[in-house]
Design a protein around this motif. Structure first.
Motif, PDB file in Angstrom:
ATOM      1  N   ILE A  10       0.670  -1.183  -0.024  1.00  0.00           N
ATOM      2  CA  ILE A  10       0.005  -0.051  -0.040  1.00  0.00           C
ATOM      3  C   ILE A  10       0.763   1.010   0.011  1.00  0.00           C
ATOM      4  O   ILE A  10       0.584   2.273  -0.680  1.00  0.00           O
ATOM      5  N   ILE A  11       1.784   1.227   0.807  1.00  0.00           N
ATOM      6  CA  ILE A  11       2.771   2.408   0.828  1.00  0.00           C
ATOM      7  C   ILE A  11       3.434   2.610  -0.637  1.00  0.00           C
ATOM      8  O   ILE A  11       3.659   3.850  -1.053  1.00  0.00           O
ATOM      9  N   PHE A  12       3.859   1.614  -1.158  1.00  0.00           N
ATOM     10  CA  PHE A  12       4.397   1.721  -2.777  1.00  0.00           C
ATOM     11  C   PHE A  12       3.363   2.417  -3.561  1.00  0.00           C
ATOM     12  O   PHE A  12       3.917   3.219  -4.520  1.00  0.00           O
ATOM     13  N   TYR A  13       2.187   1.820  -3.572  1.00  0.00           N
ATOM     14  CA  TYR A  13       1.192   2.475  -4.364  1.00  0.00           C
ATOM     15  C   TYR A  13       0.833   3.990  -3.970  1.00  0.00           C
ATOM     16  O   TYR A  13       0.712   4.785  -4.836  1.00  0.00           O
ATOM     17  N   ILE A  14       0.831   4.386  -2.766  1.00  0.00           N
ATOM     18  CA  ILE A  14       0.785   5.606  -2.293  1.00  0.00           C
ATOM     19  C   ILE A  14       1.798   6.425  -2.713  1.00  0.00           C
ATOM     20  O   ILE A  14       1.593   7.585  -3.123  1.00  0.00           O
ATOM     21  N   GLY A  15       3.162   6.199  -2.544  1.00  0.00           N
ATOM     22  CA  GLY A  15       4.037   6.827  -3.003  1.00  0.00           C
ATOM     23  C   GLY A  15       4.065   7.138  -4.763  1.00  0.00           C
ATOM     24  O   GLY A  15       4.520   7.995  -5.278  1.00  0.00           O
ATOM     25  N   GLY A  16       3.819   5.795  -5.421  1.00  0.00           N
ATOM     26  CA  GLY A  16       3.594   5.943  -6.629  1.00  0.00           C
ATOM     27  C   GLY A  16       2.765   7.050  -7.116  1.00  0.00           C
ATOM     28  O   GLY A  16       2.873   7.708  -8.070  1.00  0.00           O
ATOM     29  N   ILE A  17       1.438   7.048  -6.669  1.00  0.00           N
ATOM     30  CA  ILE A  17       0.478   8.198  -6.841  1.00  0.00           C
ATOM     31  C   ILE A  17       0.950   9.562  -6.511  1.00  0.00           C
ATOM     32  O   ILE A  17       1.045  10.520  -7.238  1.00  0.00           O
ATOM     33  N   PHE A  18       1.732   9.642  -5.206  1.00  0.00           N
ATOM     34  CA  PHE A  18       2.238  10.836  -5.010  1.00  0.00           C
ATOM     35  C   PHE A  18       3.229  11.365  -5.847  1.00  0.00           C
ATOM     36  O   PHE A  18       3.223  12.760  -6.324  1.00  0.00           O
ATOM     37  N   ASN A  19       4.109  10.445  -6.430  1.00  0.00           N
ATOM     38  CA  ASN A  19       5.158  10.957  -7.211  1.00  0.00           C
ATOM     39  C   ASN A  19       4.583  11.310  -8.793  1.00  0.00           C
ATOM     40  O   ASN A  19       4.901  12.015  -9.393  1.00  0.00           O
ATOM     41  N   ALA A  20       3.567  10.716  -9.165  1.00  0.00           N
ATOM     42  CA  ALA A  20       2.977  10.721 -10.367  1.00  0.00           C
ATOM     43  C   ALA A  20       2.420  12.319 -10.426  1.00  0.00           C
ATOM     44  O   ALA A  20       2.427  12.960 -11.157  1.00  0.00           O
ATOM     45  N   LEU A  21       1.571  12.594  -9.121  1.00  0.00           N
ATOM     46  CA  LEU A  21       1.038  13.829  -8.868  1.00  0.00           C
ATOM     47  C   LEU A  21       1.811  14.856  -9.016  1.00  0.00           C
ATOM     48  O   LEU A  21       1.637  16.045  -9.551  1.00  0.00           O
ATOM     49  N   LEU A  22       3.289  14.789  -8.314  1.00  0.00           N
ATOM     50  CA  LEU A  22       4.196  15.721  -8.437  1.00  0.00           C
ATOM     51  C   LEU A  22       4.583  15.901  -9.670  1.00  0.00           C
ATOM     52  O   LEU A  22       4.944  17.112 -10.069  1.00  0.00           O
ATOM     53  N   GLY A  23       4.734  14.987 -10.510  1.00  0.00           N
ATOM     54  CA  GLY A  23       5.063  15.085 -11.693  1.00  0.00           C
ATOM     55  C   GLY A  23       4.540  15.835 -12.683  1.00  0.00           C
ATOM     56  O   GLY A  23       4.448  16.602 -13.487  1.00  0.00           O
TER      57      GLY A  23
END
Length: 82
Positions: A10-23
């Motif tokens: 779950i933390i990996f998915y949250i981190g991926g979503i966060f990084n994509a949003l920042l991008g």
């Protein structure tokens, strides 16, 4: 699958979503305050980390499924090991 592994996925998915949003934020809002070269670099970094996060979540899921399948085959089709 134990709670610790579920939490990591779950933390990996949250981190991926966060990084994509920042991008995406850098792509759309960056031109107002960043030079063009820096926009490209930051976007690549954020989206690259997003890809790595989603890959690691999928990798952990696959490894857990393989471990469960191996433990079930060792139990001769009996109850799956916890």
């Amino acid at each position: 699958m134990n709670d610790k592994t579920k939490t990591r996925i779950i933390i990996f998915y949250i981190g991926g979503i966060f990084n994509a949003l920042l991008g995406l934020y850098v792509v759309f809002e960056g031109p107002s305050f960043l030079p063009e070269g820096q926009i490209k670099m930051l976007t690549l970094v954020f989206l690259g980390f997003a890809v790595v996060n989603f890959y690691m979540a999928a990798y952990l899921k696959r490894k857990v499924r393989e471990a469960l399948a191996a433990s079930q085959s060792q139990n001769d089709g009996g109850k799956p090991a916890a």
